[in-house]
Design an enzyme around this catalytic site. Structure first.
Site, PDB file in Angstrom:
ATOM      1  CB  ALA A 115      -0.949  -0.001   1.198  1.00 35.34           C
ATOM      2  CG  ASN A 174      -3.078   3.132  10.667  1.00 31.51           C
ATOM      3  OD1 ASN A 174      -3.613   4.170  10.287  1.00 31.51           O
ATOM      4  ND2 ASN A 174      -1.843   3.123  11.141  1.00 31.51           N
ATOM      5  CD  GLN A 197      -5.261  -1.584   9.128  1.00 29.11           C
ATOM      6  OE1 GLN A 197      -5.833  -2.600   9.522  1.00 29.11           O
ATOM      7  NE2 GLN A 197      -3.946  -1.444   9.198  1.00 29.11           N
ATOM      8  CB  SER A 199      -0.600  -4.025   2.307  1.00 26.59           C
ATOM      9  OG  SER A 199       0.157  -2.893   1.967  1.00 26.59           O
ATOM     10  CG  HIS A 201       1.285  -7.033   5.309  1.00 28.96           C
ATOM     11  ND1 HIS A 201       1.420  -6.593   6.606  1.00 28.96           N
ATOM     12  CD2 HIS A 201       1.488  -5.958   4.532  1.00 28.96           C
ATOM     13  CE1 HIS A 201       1.699  -5.300   6.601  1.00 28.96           C
ATOM     14  NE2 HIS A 201       1.744  -4.897   5.357  1.00 28.96           N
ATOM     15  CB  THR A 258      10.926  -9.168 -11.957  1.00 28.19           C
ATOM     16  OG1 THR A 258      11.954  -8.914 -12.914  1.00 28.19           O
ATOM     17  CG2 THR A 258      10.467 -10.614 -12.058  1.00 28.19           C
ATOM     18  CB  CYS A 296       4.731   3.379   9.422  1.00 30.89           C
ATOM     19  SG  CYS A 296       3.585   4.681   9.868  1.00 30.89           S
TER      20      CYS A 296
END
Length: 383
Positions: free
Chosen positions: A71, A152, A180, A200, A202, A242, A329
């Protein structure tokens, strides 16, 4: 034994997702953009299948889904990628909120230094930014509004539906950070009007290192976003480099599982929250909830326990719970939470606040048992 209750920072990988990742690593070798042999073709089919799984969860077209590293990168592309369009149109006004993730706040701060006019709107004590406080700032040269769906730190749901519907009539670009909420508020996201959306993998029990940027078409055209890195034409030039085939496959599987199981996951999340709140009530410890509970997701709780230092509690009670007192973060920064500060919460209360977050695989009995021990430590610290 300690239990992990910091899912908003990063959720554990679902073992079914892990199985897919391992299978791809073992059996689908090759570069998805190689076009001279079957290995590349096989890798590409894995990526395109994952793209369809993401698109199905969000109810968008597969060609509107672009894979990124997460994200943070998606947010950067969505915002920085508009620079050329802004220069050509003269629209250089951006509106966002004071409770966004740093990936948004630091990006708009950079653009402000580049000559953009940035307005940052704060919420009230509910943790919610009013739609009117944002929409009243929109004018003719407004380029972009960027608002997260769910915060978050507090779990508070922002009024992105109302904002999106208004902006759609004004032709102003709208970006939603759905990190979230993706895989949780599934029906709500499908009903939103937006131009760009980030998440994201995860956060919904997929792998770290992969995410998505959705660019929704309007009149068959993508938003005027350009890549912010130079390289190849992977992801149609939006994100060169890639493609990590196994991680993308894991992202797709996580989205497939979320689509299939989000209703029961939502119910379980709310049941755990109810039991945690009952445990808090019966503990006798003084506490308050940061943010309006009526607008909070069922998998997050941000609480203040006056007189109990969050730092001391997390260290002393780590044998029971892994929780946090802010965004991952900024975890190395011991300054008070900027999200809670933006809500107008006094510093002494912020320093006594913690975030608890859980997920579909959390065991209710184990959670409550460990929360009980956690609160006993809190009472000792307070005394």
């Amino acid at each position: 034994m300690s239990i992990y209750l910091d899912y908003n920072a990063s959720a554990p990988v679902d073992l079914r997702v892990l199985d897919v990742i391992v299978e791809v690593y073992k059996n689908k070798i090759g570069n998805a953009d190689s076009r001279t042999h079957n290995y590349g073709e096989n890798a590409r089919s894995v990526v395109e299948n994952a793209r369809k799984q993401v698109a199905c969860l969000l109810n968008v077209s597969s060609d509107e889904v672009f894979f990124t590293s997460g994200a943070t990168e998606s947010n950067n592309i969505a915002i920085q990628g508009l620079k050329d369009y802004a220069e050509s149109t003269g629209k250089k006004h951006i509106i966002t909120t004071a409770i966004e993730h740093k990936a948004v706040l630091e990006t708009v701060k950079y653009l402000n230094q580049e000559g953009f006019d940035v307005e940052i709107i704060s919420p009230d004590r509910s943790g919610r930014v009013s739609a009117d406080s944002i929409l009243n700032k929109v004018h003719d040269d407004t380029l972009l509004v960027s608002v997260m769906h769910v915060n978050n730190e507090t779990g508070i749901i922002q009024p992105v539906k109302e904002i999106g519907e208004y902006l759609d009539t004004k032709g102003v670009l709208f970006h939603i950070d759905a990190t979230q909420s993706c895989g949780k508020l599934v029906d709500e996201i499908r009903d939103l009007k937006y131009n760009m959306l980030s998440f994201s993998a995860h956060k919904l029990m997929g792998p770290q290192g992969v995410g998505v940027l959705v660019l929704k078409k309007k009149k068959y055209k993508l938003p005027p976003v350009k890549g912010i890195m130079f390289g190849g034409q992977q992801e149609h030039g939006i994100r060169p480099g890639t493609i990590p085939v196994a991680l993308v496959a894991g992202c797709g599987k996580a989205c497939e599982l979320a689509e299939r199981e989000y209703k029961e996951n939502t119910l379980k999340g709310h049941q755990i929250k109810i039991k945690i709140l009952k445990e808090l009530d019966s503990s006798g410890i003084e506490f308050s909830i940061n943010g309006d509970p009526d607008y909070c997701v069922g998998s997050t709780l941000n609480i203040c326990m006056p007189g109990v230092s969050s730092e001391a509690l997390m260290i002393t009670a780590k044998e029971y719970c892994g929780v946090s007192n802010g965004s991952a973060c900024t975890s190395k920064n011991y300054a008070p939470s900027y999200v809670l500060a933006a809500m107008g919460i006094p510093v002494d209360q912020i320093e006594c606040s913690i975030r608890i977050s859980w997920g579909p695989d959390s065991d209710v009995t184990e959670v409550i048992s460990n929360i009980h021990g956690f609160l006993n430590i809190a009472k000792q610290i307070r005394s």
